[in-house]
Design an enzyme around this catalytic site. Structure first.
Site, PDB file in Angstrom:
ATOM      1  N   TYR A 106       0.725  -1.457  -0.291  1.00 61.26           N
ATOM      2  CA  TYR A 106       0.063  -0.130  -0.141  1.00 61.26           C
ATOM      3  C   TYR A 106       0.914   1.115   0.156  1.00 61.26           C
ATOM      4  O   TYR A 106       1.868   1.831   0.665  1.00 61.26           O
ATOM      5  CB  TYR A 106      -0.934   0.362   1.435  1.00 61.26           C
ATOM      6  CG  TYR A 106      -2.047  -1.471   1.797  1.00 61.26           C
ATOM      7  CD1 TYR A 106      -1.641  -2.474   1.786  1.00 61.26           C
ATOM      8  CD2 TYR A 106      -2.906  -1.289   1.358  1.00 61.26           C
ATOM      9  CE1 TYR A 106      -2.446  -3.167   1.565  1.00 61.26           C
ATOM     10  CE2 TYR A 106      -3.837  -1.972   1.118  1.00 61.26           C
ATOM     11  CZ  TYR A 106      -3.777  -2.993   1.610  1.00 61.26           C
ATOM     12  OH  TYR A 106      -5.127  -3.925   2.106  1.00 61.26           O
ATOM     13  N   HIS A 153      -5.588   2.327  -1.953  1.00 62.29           N
ATOM     14  CA  HIS A 153      -5.856   0.823  -2.180  1.00 62.29           C
ATOM     15  C   HIS A 153      -4.442   0.172  -2.182  1.00 62.29           C
ATOM     16  O   HIS A 153      -3.543   1.693  -2.771  1.00 62.29           O
ATOM     17  CB  HIS A 153      -6.548   0.890  -3.124  1.00 62.29           C
ATOM     18  CG  HIS A 153      -7.714   1.020  -3.994  1.00 62.29           C
ATOM     19  ND1 HIS A 153      -9.153   0.028  -3.110  1.00 62.29           N
ATOM     20  CD2 HIS A 153      -8.877   2.312  -3.305  1.00 62.29           C
ATOM     21  CE1 HIS A 153     -10.179   0.659  -2.539  1.00 62.29           C
ATOM     22  NE2 HIS A 153      -9.977   1.967  -3.284  1.00 62.29           N
ATOM     23  N   LYS A 183      -4.430  -4.166  -9.704  1.00 58.97           N
ATOM     24  CA  LYS A 183      -3.182  -4.231  -9.043  1.00 58.97           C
ATOM     25  C   LYS A 183      -1.790  -4.886 -10.276  1.00 58.97           C
ATOM     26  O   LYS A 183      -2.652  -5.582 -10.741  1.00 58.97           O
ATOM     27  CB  LYS A 183      -2.596  -4.840  -7.488  1.00 58.97           C
ATOM     28  CG  LYS A 183      -4.062  -4.770  -6.847  1.00 58.97           C
ATOM     29  CD  LYS A 183      -3.163  -5.750  -5.641  1.00 58.97           C
ATOM     30  CE  LYS A 183      -4.729  -5.278  -4.251  1.00 58.97           C
ATOM     31  NZ  LYS A 183      -5.511  -3.926  -5.038  1.00 58.97           N
TER      32      LYS A 183
END
Lengths: 345, 453
Positions: free
Chosen positions: A280, A288, A320
């Site tokens: 993070y 997020h 991601k």
């Protein structure tokens, strides 16, 4: 919160170790670990009064072994062999404890009788003086924080109940579940035990009072960690209290974790995203994660093409990038490689 | 922005609602710790579980470098709310609290005062030697809790626990030992009676959801065992072994005598019966033994060493549960530590499935009509309930001699995919990585029993 314990800041955080797991039982310590050391751990306990849900859990905080190693290496924490720190109390100590309990019970009952039951505070709780002092401080802070919050939001402070009345759980209003439970309770005792329990005895009268199940042991007079505290991993390892990291894999995880942490990232557990950590950019409370990190034990570790496809696929689906972190155990360095689906077509 | 959520009339404890709230468009980003604690407070008032707040992508670079002033403020607020919630103490009315005494050498907590509904599904009675008031020893039954049950009750503030002590506590009224904190319960009870932190976390997680959780393997002879599983699948009996031996022998013989030709596997069948249609053609092509009754072509590994052992029996909250004679469990659960345990091997899974009961195959999913309403649930009894019986020895040897028994439904074709996927046996594996619990379902797919052709 971060301003609350400035004078306390130099004190190493005690991590209570049992069965090779490190727990944090003091909320102040949880706050310090999170705010100052940017480590999250995982809350594992049932939250009091919200005990039938799994979304918000409570104390204790269980730290990842990597976090423990990091904190101890930074000199920020010490390891305490918790089972050994719970010494048997002396007769005087237990008598003292009992006296305090009885006293608090009497205060409560007197309070209940004198006041309307609904307005009565859970004052004179079953806590030691130390804890009571702490709680007063906390309430003080809470009030300040609340005032600040109300000010910041431009709201009427009177919308809220005054902070002093926000002290935990008024006696007369046990939560709904408890009410239901007690009404469904089978009053049958297996033993003739009422004579053994003054709490029980008094409860057979009309006025129930509040009993506190204490969470941290640090307030107990017979809890003494002085003889079983370890300030280094090696010392704890020699004493058989802590063994992480023992293998190359564990060393690699510690190395990668530390490297990412030093760059300012917060780490969460990534098992549900196909990696070791979620990375993070700030506190996971507010941001997020950008990466799912996998730890490779050496920069030369072989990767199968399927892994790359799987990481790319899963990373894209969860917005991601996948981060491959190769640990070089000789140089104590980490090399990073990220995989992302190229956005063609 | 969230005034409405701070009103005390918002109700809590609706798991479905929580899930729904979590499950909005950001489902894929549903990470741990992704909760807005600002909405949780104050702990003393009736607490409210709120909808999750919106997260931001990353800290914006403010004037001071790092996060902007607003972001810092919002973060501070979230954190303060979270810590404040964590400070809630375990307070219970003296009328609702139970009492117990922890006996370290027994790894059991003896319940002395029993309050609340928990004891309808927790604890078991065990006869123990107790010292009577006049000094004589006698055998008395008492209610005892396993360590995980004791910690759970202490932790939720439902039980006050003493630790057995040899101090003289006669003159201290109501004191049965040394008072235990939640911390002490964690430190001293975990590690006894096969309990690990992972197993406790799974236990507590399921209990918080309302399930009844018991041990699969009774820790002592007084612990009630669940009703034998509905369809007891025997470990290979003598007969089975003989059959298996002959089966192997027979296939060897067949290879020798029938001069089985790998290039023309249909020879024999065509001689006797002829190929009437595709169905019979595919059936006669099925000469490699399949199905879960065929033993794995591998050496038996030591089953005792495997971490994949069933640990908990699970009952749905709706299951009528009688503590002394528990019914057959709704689920069985294996708990493993993700950090030390690799994926299960085929052998480990097979060993698990060998001891599990056979469940009826699930009914096929109902088709949805175009307008979205569900088709009236028509029971499809025969097809899934009676799949192809496992092929016997003779049948395998002379497949052409047996008429077809494939579960071909007359008329409407049943979609078999639910049955194929779920199969007849299912095990849940709880994977715990440092407190993060994931539940995985492993099913033994029933492909061999639902031939597609």
């Amino acid at each position: 919160m971060s301003s609350s314990t400035r004078d306390d800041d130099e004190r190493p955080i005690p991590l209570r170790v049992a069965n090779q797991k490190a727990y944090v039982w003091d909320v102040e310590d949880v706050a310090r670990i999170r705010s100052k050391y940017r480590l999250c751990g995982i809350l594992a306990g049932t939250l009091p009064h919200l005990s039938q849900q799994n979304v918000f859990l409570g104390i204790p905080l269980v730290l990842l072994p990597e976090e423990v190693v990091l904190l101890v290496e930074q000199g920020a924490a010490i390891l305490i062999d918790d089972p050994a720190a719970h010494k048997p109390p002396s007769p005087a100590q237990i008598a003292q404890w009992h006296a305090e309990q009885t006293e608090s019970m009497k205060t409560q009952l007197a309070g209940i009788e004198s006041k309307n039951a609904k307005e009565s505070q859970g004052g004179g709780r079953a806590l030691s003086e130390e804890a009571q002092r702490k709680r007063k401080e906390r309430e003080e802070r809470k009030r300040a924080a609340k005032a600040a919050k109300a000010l910041a939001e431009g709201e009427e402070a009177s919308v809220f109940t005054p902070a002093s009345e926000a002290a935990p759980a008024p006696v007369a209003s046990p939560s709904k579940t408890e009410e239901r439970e007690s009404s469904a309770a089978t009053p049958s005792n297996t033993k003739e035990s009422s004579s053994f329990f003054p709490f029980q005895q008094t409860s057979s009268s009309a006025t129930p009072h509040t009993i506190v199940v204490p969470a941290p042991s640090s307030s107990l007079p017979w809890y003494d960690p002085s003889s079983c505290s370890y300030s280094t991993i090696d010392a704890a390892r020699a004493a058989g209290v802590w063994s992480y990291p023992a293998t190359l894999e564990e060393r690699a995880r510690c190395g990668v974790f530390k490297s990412l942490w030093e760059q300012g990232y917060f780490m969460g557990i990534g098992i549900k995203f196909g990696g070791e950590y979620l990375v993070y950019p700030g506190d996971p409370l507010r941001y997020h994660s950008h990466f799912t990190a996998t730890v490779l034990e050496a920069p030369t570790t072989t990767l199968r093409p399927m892994e790359i496809v799987a990481h790319g696929r899963l990373g894209t689906a969860t917005k991601k990038a996948h981060l491959l972190c190769g640990w070089d155990d000789d140089k104590k360095e980490v090399s990073y490689l990220s995989i992302e689906w190229a956005g063609f077509g | 922005m969230d005034e409405s959520l701070e009103l005390p009339n918002v109700h809590l404890q609706k798991p479905a609602d929580i899930v729904a709230a979590e499950d909005d468009e950001q489902a894929s980003d549903d990470e741990d710790g992704g909760l807005d604690w600002t909405k949780l407070l104050p702990a003393a008032l009736r607490p409210v579980i709120p909808k999750r707040g919106e997260k931001e992508y990353e800290p914006r670079t403010g004037t001071a470098g790092g996060e902007s002033g607003l972001q810092v403020h919002v973060l501070e607020r979230s954190r303060a709310a979270m810590f404040e919630t964590l400070k809630a103490t375990r307070t219970t009315s003296s009328k609702a609290i139970s009492y117990g005494i922890w006996h370290p050498h027994l790894a059991r907590a003896e319940v002395t005062v029993m309050k609340g509904i928990h004891f309808s599904s927790m604890g078991h009675s065990a006869p123990r030697q107790v010292l009577d008031s006049d000094g004589t020893e006698k055998l008395q039954k008492r209610l005892e809790l396993l360590p995980e049950e004791a910690i759970y009750l202490i932790e939720r503030g439902s039980m006050f626990c003493w630790k057995e002590s040899n101090l003289d506590l006669q003159q201290l009224e109501g004191v049965d030992g040394v008072p235990m904190t939640v911390q002490q319960a964690y430190s001293e009870m975990i590690g006894t009676e096969d309990l690990t932190l992972e197993k406790f976390q799974v236990f507590a997680y399921l209990k918080r959801l309302g399930y009844v959780v018991t041990r699969t393997r009774p820790p002592n002879e007084h612990y009630p065992t669940a009703t034998p599983l509905s369809v007891a699948v025997s470990s290979p009996s003598v007969l089975d072994r003989v059959r298996r031996l002959f089966g192997g022998l027979a296939s060897g013989l067949r290879r020798v005598f029938a001069r089985f030709d790998w290039w023309h596997p249909l020879n024999t069948s065509t001689c006797f019966l002829g190929i009437r249609n595709y169905g019979s053609l595919f059936r006669s092509l099925r000469f490699i033994p399949t199905g879960h009754s065929v033993p794995l072509n591998r050496e038996e590994t030591n089953q005792k060493d495997s971490p994949y052992q069933i640990f908990y029996n699970l009952y749905k909250p709706s299951t009528p549960f009688k503590k002394s004679t528990p019914p057959a469990p709704d689920f069985q659960i294996v708990v493993i530590n993700a950090r030390t345990t690799p994926m299960p091997t085929l052998q480990e899974l097979t060993n698990l499935f060998d001891i599990l009961p056979e469940q009826p195959l699930p009914l096929p999913r109902q088709k949805r009509l175009a307008n979205g309403s569900q088709v009236e649930a028509k029971p499809v009894p025969s097809a899934p309930a009676a799949p192809l019986p496992s092929t016997g020895f003779c049948q395998r040897l002379f497949p052409w001699a047996f008429p077809t028994t494939a579960p071909v439904t007359q008329g409407r074709r049943v979609n078999p995919f639910m049955a194929l996927k779920n199969g007849k046996k299912m095990i849940v594996i709880a994977v715990v990585d440092a407190g993060n619990i994931g539940f995985f379902k492993f099913s033994e797919g029933a492909f061999s029993e639902w031939p597609m052709a």
